[in-house]
Design an enzyme around this catalytic site. Sequence first.
Site, short mmCIF file in Angstrom:
data_model
loop_
_atom_site.label_atom_id
_atom_site.label_comp_id
_atom_site.label_asym_id
_atom_site.label_seq_id
_atom_site.Cartn_x
_atom_site.Cartn_y
_atom_site.Cartn_z
CD GLN A 51 19.59 -48.41 -17.77
OE1 GLN A 51 18.74 -49.20 -17.39
NE2 GLN A 51 20.37 -47.77 -16.92
N GLY B 154 17.94 -52.82 -11.46
CA GLY B 154 17.06 -52.79 -12.60
C GLY B 154 17.82 -52.33 -13.84
CG HIS C 156 15.79 -46.36 -18.25
ND1 HIS C 156 16.76 -45.44 -18.59
CD2 HIS C 156 16.07 -46.73 -16.98
CE1 HIS C 156 17.58 -45.26 -17.56
NE2 HIS C 156 17.18 -46.03 -16.57
CB CYS D 267 20.10 -44.18 -13.26
SG CYS D 267 19.82 -44.87 -14.89
CG LEU D 268 23.15 -49.76 -13.20
CD1 LEU D 268 22.99 -51.14 -13.83
CD2 LEU D 268 24.27 -49.76 -12.17
CG HIS E 156 14.46 -45.83 -12.59
ND1 HIS E 156 15.15 -44.83 -11.93
CD2 HIS E 156 15.32 -46.31 -13.52
CE1 HIS E 156 16.37 -44.72 -12.45
NE2 HIS E 156 16.50 -45.61 -13.42
CD GLU E 157 15.13 -50.04 -14.54
OE1 GLU E 157 15.59 -49.76 -15.66
OE2 GLU E 157 15.74 -49.80 -13.48
NI NI Z 1 18.04 -46.23 -14.67
#
Ligand code: NI
Length: 170
Positions: free
Chosen positions: A51, A46, A140, A94-95, A136-137
Amino acid sequence: MTAHPIVLAPDPVLKAKATPVAQVDDGVRTLMQDMLDSMYASQGVGLAANQIGVLQRVLVMDVAPKNEPPQPMRMANPEIIATSEETAVNQEGCLSLPDHYADVERPARVTVRYLDENNEQKTIDAEGWLAVCVQHEIDHLDGVLFVDHLSALKRNMILRKMTKLKRNQV
Ligand code: NI
């Protein structure tokens, strides 16, 4: 194909609230594709626009199992319109916080309304890993990271390590 570098925490753009898009036009569709390219390049499931440094309410996901064909999902202006009372605890990563994982408790099921890549309004009932991922997204897009759901002690430990990592990368 345009894969962008992923913004690493801590960074102000990850703490900022993204703005709704007026409509899903070619510009937003290109953003969605760039985000999918960036996500796949980093082997994520995701990605939110924050990000890659873009403050628009756009997210992409692909929660298909690794041995199955890709199932890219594109959402603009996603909104959680219902949540289950039942919660579930899942280990999240998370990236933007590579190599850090922690258990996060969230509603087990959510209903999400969004605009798809054709600017059509859709609603999905998400459960399991998709429910975790979409919450989660959407977090963000509101400037919230999974570590913000942890105790201050755990959060600060992870963010200190990230600060050190970023310093060493410069
Ligand atoms: Ni994330």
